[in-house]
Each structure stands twice: as structure tokens, then as C-alpha cells.
Design an enzyme around this catalytic site. Sequence first.
Site, mmCIF file in Angstrom:
data_model
loop_
_atom_site.group_PDB
_atom_site.id
_atom_site.type_symbol
_atom_site.label_atom_id
_atom_site.label_comp_id
_atom_site.label_asym_id
_atom_site.label_seq_id
_atom_site.Cartn_x
_atom_site.Cartn_y
_atom_site.Cartn_z
ATOM 1 N N LYS A 125 0.814 -1.220 0.000
ATOM 2 C CA LYS A 125 0.000 0.000 0.000
ATOM 3 C C LYS A 125 0.850 1.274 0.000
ATOM 4 C CE LYS A 125 -2.251 -0.971 3.825
ATOM 5 N NZ LYS A 125 -1.714 -2.334 4.114
ATOM 6 N N ASN A 148 -2.955 6.494 5.849
ATOM 7 C CA ASN A 148 -2.173 5.507 6.586
ATOM 8 C C ASN A 148 -0.676 5.628 6.330
ATOM 9 O OD1 ASN A 148 -2.413 3.132 8.365
ATOM 10 N ND2 ASN A 148 -1.542 2.015 6.653
ATOM 11 N N HIS A 194 -3.718 -9.130 10.460
ATOM 12 C CA HIS A 194 -4.473 -8.519 11.568
ATOM 13 C C HIS A 194 -5.836 -9.187 11.770
ATOM 14 C CE1 HIS A 194 -1.531 -5.349 11.984
ATOM 15 N NE2 HIS A 194 -1.696 -4.968 10.734
#
Length: 488
Positions: A125, A148, A194
Amino acid sequence: MIRVTTFAGRRVAVFGLGSSGLATVRALEAGGADVAAWDDGEASRDAAVKAGVSLVDLRAADWSAFAALVLAPGVPLTHPEPHWTVGKARAAGIEVIGDIELFCRERRKLCPTSPFIAITGTNGKSTTTALLAHLLRRAGRDVQMGGNIGTAILSLDPPAPHVHHIVEMSSFQIDLTPSLDPTVGVLLNLSPDHLDRHGPADDADLAMRNYAAIKERLVAASQAVCIGIEDDWCRAIFGRLQAAGRRIYPFAVQNDAGASPAIYAEGSRILAHAPGATHDVEIASVAGVGTLRGRHNVQNAMAAIAAISALQDCRGGGSLEDLRGMAAALPAYPGLPHRMEEVGRAGKVLFINDSKATNADSTEKALASWPRDIFWILGGKPKEGGIAPLAAYFPRIAKAYLIGYASDAFAATLEGRVPFERCSTLDVALARAAEDAAASPGAEPVVLLSPACASYDQFRSFEHRGNVFRDLVIAREGVASARDGGPP
């Protein structure tokens, strides 16, 4: 800064006072909201007070007075269990949202057609976000990059017709953005990550389905979709969006004849498959681009090019020649710190800082980038599974240098398969690796810091670890620093 006016005159709770939380408080107050800010951590509360934020203990607050709870993305929304603020918000019947949701509402109010590209996926990302921002800037566009990747979105310039917001989004951020509506949505790939935050601990399959569904929401809400089609999860999402008649720009490391129009790669060459064309067009090549080594970076480059193509079409169209012109800036991409970062060179020896590789999956991408002569520095606080999954790459490693808490466990894995040395600390490991690499007969031996571990046994963060490595390398006699424009 983006002034958040959509809550003007109303009282809003903000929980989580890291950089994005502090930016949220400032943006809401600048837009006329009455903000009640809090954090569970004493250090964060102290830092907020020093920054001029007035605190309100949300445990004792009257939640019926709040219009919304703006929650930091690092705070659990659903799993392993909702944070106590989420419980209070739901009991009061108010919405729980994040800072990117505030951005989306302001964008719809100020300039709903302003270009907004949102990027997500399990891996790549940050590189894709930074690479896309680089290409657009080099083409003369006004680019605001955040989310982010580091800069809080509400700290960026406000939406405007020619301001391009390039935003990296984690699954946590997507989950807090119910009205997400990018011009272009990019989904790179999906693999387990996660999962404790997305489902019950005793049902990994359900957690993965929940995780994938959150990621799918980003592209499902986009005006145009760019999606990698190299894993089963993304191929399933692609099929659903294709059946719904969505505008899709799939990309893959090999040409998928059923995905048209497509961006695809053959080795380091990136090509476009245009419907009706007699032959495909080479858009760019990443051969020899040190900051884009490895198959994973070919995917990241394809994603950035696909996003530009989608954006061109959404804003009136552009030719393949235009796309090639913008992609010509790929070799000038400077890379990101601590992600396969070229620190410098001493003669034939190349030094690479991949401190961001905190698990075996991340380190795999680094080891796959060189066929041989890798002098590998690894260790720290180990993750579950250790380095056993990397066994296929052991023949590429000339020698390993073990540091930190994981040394014993990693030595047991490497025993009899890879020569190794226990070095305890990073400075010792670098000195030994540099000496051995310089004496190697290889044409370009690589001293690679790719720890496959968290940093917390010896360093404050992976950034701290990478900075120490970089400083140690640059301080070595005979090293030409990449930072100063020397080789590489």
C-alpha cells in the site's frame, strides 16, 4: 488543514490522540465543532495538552450530548472486543466514524468531483501510494498524499478541482468510513493480516472473510476500480464487480485474456492490453530501477499505472501515449525509507535497509529480489512462525548475521543450511557483513537488513532500527551514500 464544517455547532467526541487524532481535533474546532477529546494513555494525554488540546474524560461524559464519536483507527471497533468508547457510542445511538469519513463529507460539500484515489491491500500500500503521488507530481499535478502512509488526512489541503488526494487506507480506516466514495479505488492483493481485529480468535476463516469484505467496500464504492487479480480473494471480488458492470482496470503479472482492458507485466516490462487493438503496448519498464526491485514492486508499479489510466478516463480520457509519458518518471522514484531502501555502496557492495520487514512474509520479498550473494542481517523480537517459511530462499544467502532476542531460534532454523554468525547487536552485524561481502567473489554482494522481526527488544521502532542502520552504513569509510546522490 481541512476545516471540518459538517459538525459545526455540534459536540463531537474524539478518542485517540496520536497525530491523526490531534489533527482531527484541530480540524473539527476550526470548522466550528465543540470537541471532547480523550485518550487512555497518560503520555498521549500529556502530549495533547502540550499541543493546546483541552481534555474531557469521556468515561464520565454525557454521551447523549454527542453527535458522533471519531475513533482513531488503531482502536478496536469490533474485535477482539469493541473499545469501551464504542460501547458508549452505540448505547447513545450515535455514529462511530474516522478522520477519513470527515474528509469524505467535506469533499462532498466543497468539491465532490475533486480527484480522490484511495489505495488498500495487504501488502504494497505505502509503496503504491508514494509511487502514484510521485508520478502525478512529476506530471505537474497538485498532489496531497496522506492517510495511513503518515500524514493525517485532515492536515492536507482541502479538496479542490485540481487537487489530487492520494490516500492509503488500512482495513481499520475503511471500517470507520461508511460513506467512502473515491474517484478511483485500488485493491492490490489480499492475504491474512491482523485477523484478530476482524473476527473471532477461534474462526480464522470467518475473520478472513470479514477482512476481505472490508477491503472490498473500498473498491465497491469507487467510481472506477483498479484491482490486482493474482490471489483468489481478489479474483472473486473482481468477478463480482465485473458482473455488476463496473468500470474495472485489472492488473496482473501475466496477461489475463479475460480481463480487458488490462495492465499486465512480462518480467520487468509493463504493458497495456487495449480492447480492439492489434497488439499490446509497452507502457514502461522497471528493469534496473533500484527502488522498484522484485516482483512485488512490479505489481506496485502496475497498480500506479492502472490508477492513472482510470483517473484519466474518469476525468475526460487520455491516450496510451499520455500514460507512457507519465510512467517515464518511474526510474526517478526515490523509494520509501526502510522499505528496500538503497542506503549506499562501497565498491561492489550494496547496502539495503529493509527494516520495515517485521515478519517473514515481508522479508520474503527482499530475499526474492536477489538471486545470490545476500549477506543477511536478521533478528529482533520474533513473530509467530519464525523464518522457517523462508527456507526456499536459503540458497541465495551467502551468510546470515543474527541479532537480538530471536538469535537462538533463528540459529536452530539455519543450522546446516545457511552459514551464520551470532552478532548480538546491529553494529557488530553490519561490520561483519560488510567485511564478508567485500571479500566475496560475487559481482554485486548485498548487505541486507531485513530482520523478519519486530524491533522492540533493542529499538524503539522499525524506523529507529532502520535509521541506526543507515547512519552506521554512511559512517563507514568508502561508502558512497545514495542520500547524497552518489551510487547507487
